[in-house]
Write an enzyme that holds these catalytic residues in place. Structure first.
Site: not given
Ligand code: NAP
Length: 433
Positions: A103, A127, A130, A132, A185, A188, A199, A203, A306
């Site tokens: 986002k 999708e 915003v 999840g 969790g 952050e 955030d 959105k 999630g």
């Molecule tokens: N978590 C949620 O519930 C949620 C909900 C909605 C939207 N989002 C969005 O989804 C996105 C990802 O969130 P997440 O929670 O999955 O993050 P995360 O758990 O921190 O995972 C990030 C991933 O990106 C990889 N990464 C970081 N820097 C990199 C680079 N330079 N080159 C290649 N890979 C790289 C990391 O590698 P390593 O594993 O090696 O560290 C990790 O696997 C974000 O934009 C977030 O805002 C998340």
């Protein structure tokens, strides 16, 4: 049907969730089996992961995925801003459609990204960015397109909703609850974007662009977070029949010129009547209430984040891309893609009307309520209720709830109240709906 090969950038919470869905053997639609993960980019190749990936699949160079001509779709679930923007733009320019959950990038660089996608004849779908797992982007782009959206109001940040719900139900302290959210969790390590409302502002900016069709200047969204919310405010709000929630609102205002649609957009902690449908949205859940013509009112509700829910939204985007590429290779679907079709602008905060809550700490002397009432009256601010809720030895707390009033008049009244000799300070000011 031809397979759809995807390259996933990021294998954290969302990336691994996508892998699980695509590799699960639940009774899914056959089209899911046509999606194949060709490559996964991560930051640290040596990191221990719950899901063991074949070494041939892994790389630490996201651009390797873009230059791989066998990959049809890049799935950006890495997060961050500058590198993610670069990856998205380069993917689009190399003729690959993009699915993203990011986002922060879409809210800041949506115009550049949408424009590049259209120019290159590919798509960028978001999708998962915003709320999840709740389908919100797709309805705004397609299912609700025959309506004129009037207003959207929602709880679109799970972390702050978890914290406020816990503070309300258990009278829990803000800092302690934030620590708990981090340990579970839900928040952050650096919770700034969530608790300061950024955030939610990202959105509502994305949703407003889709709903109203014009570019939103993200930095003009009036944004207030929850870090100053006091247990006293929650207690008083409850006594007066309200809940406190971090709300994001976007509403069409009366058009004054044909040039641009004026919008009232803000994010802030707000009192909402306990009878309001959003009042019962608790914990990490999200909800968005949409008012549209001729539809009326609908509420979309569910898990706002999630691994599983967010990944499910991203996979739906991948399926949509695959289905559309199979159906029609020569032209892009104008509803699946997105282009701005008019101008919009955010109306200055002082120009809008709003209901307000004010908690005033003052000396416990006779006549203060009268003086405060007079100031509001003289400034044309009509009051819904004014009550003294707590008094100690020499101090009293007065809570005022106004009707929907001109914000400029309200701010002027507030300054005048603050300069009364009986008033010690204004402890808090919140919106009301
Ligand atoms: N978590 C949620 O519930 C949620 C909900 C909605 C939207 N989002 C969005 O989804 C996105 C990802 O969130 P997440 O929670 O999955 O993050 P995360 O758990 O921190 O995972 C990030 C991933 O990106 C990889 N990464 C970081 N820097 C990199 C680079 N330079 N080159 C290649 N890979 C790289 C990391 O590698 P390593 O594993 O090696 O560290 C990790 O696997 C974000 O934009 C977030 O805002 C998340």
């Amino acid at each position: 049907m031809r397979k759809c090969k995807i390259g996933i950038v990021g294998f954290g919470t969302v990336g691994s969730g996508i892998y699980k869905i695509l590799n699960s053997d639940f009774d899914s639609h056959p089209i899911l089996k046509e999606i194949e993960i060709a490559k996964v980019a991560v930051k640290d190749l040596n990191k221990k992961r719950n899901i063991e990936l074949d070494n041939n699949l892994l790389t630490d160079d996201p651009f390797e995925l873009i230059s791989d001509s066998s990959i049809d779709v890049i799935v950006e679930v890495m997060g961050g801003i500058d590198l993610a923007r670069d990856i998205i733009l380069k993917s689009l320019k190399s003729g690959k459609s993009v699915v993203t959950a990011n986002k922060a990038v879409i809210a800041r660089y949506g115009d550049e990204i949408y424009e590049t996608a259209s120019r290159e004849g590919v798509y960028v779908l978001s999708e998962a960015a915003v709320c999840g797992g709740i389908p919100i982007i797709e309805p705004l782009k397609r299912s609700l397109k025959s309506n004129r959206i009037k207003k959207m109001i929602g709880i679109i940040n799970g972390t702050t909703n978890f914290i406020l719900s816990k503070m309300t139900k258990e009278k829990a302290d803000y800092k302690e609850t934030l620590k708990l959210a981090q340990s579970l969790g839900y928040a952050e390590f650096d919770p700034t974007a969530d608790v300061q409302g950024h955030d939610a502002a990202d959105k509502i900016s994305i949703l407003s662009e889709l709903a109203f069709g014009g570019k939103i200047k993200r930095n003009e969204i009036n944004t207030v977070g929850i870090s100053k919310i006091n247990l006293k405010d929650i207690e008083y709000a409850n006594k007066l029949g309200f809940e406190i929630k971090l709300l994001a609102l976007s509403e069409r205002q009366k058009v004054t010129s044909n040039d641009s649609i004026p919008l009232n957009i803000w994010v802030g902690p707000s009192l909402i009547p306990k009878s309001h449908p959003l009042a019962t949205v608790d914990g990490v859940n999200n909800a968005l209430l949409i008012e549209a013509d001729p539809l009326g009112e609908i509420m979309l509700y569910g898990p706002g984040a999630g691994s599983g829910p967010t990944a499910a939204s991203a996979v739906s985007d991948i399926l949509n891309l695959h289905a559309s590429s199979v159906k029609n290779n020569n032209s892009i679907d104008p509803l699946l893609s997105f282009d701005f079709w008019r101008k919009c602008h955010i109306v200055e905060a002082s120009q809008i009307t709003k209901k307000n809550y004010l908690r005033i700490i003052c000396l416990d002397t006779p006549g203060v309520i009268g003086k405060i009432g007079d100031i509001f009256g003289n400034n044309n601010v009509s009051i819904e209720s004014i009550v003294q809720l707590d008094a100690s030895a020499d101090e009293a707390e007065i809570v005022v709830i106004t009707h929907e009033v001109d914000t400029g008049n309200f701010e002027k009244s507030k300054d005048e109240i603050n300069s009364l000799k009986e008033v010690k300070f204004i402890a808090s000011q919140l919106s009301c709906i």
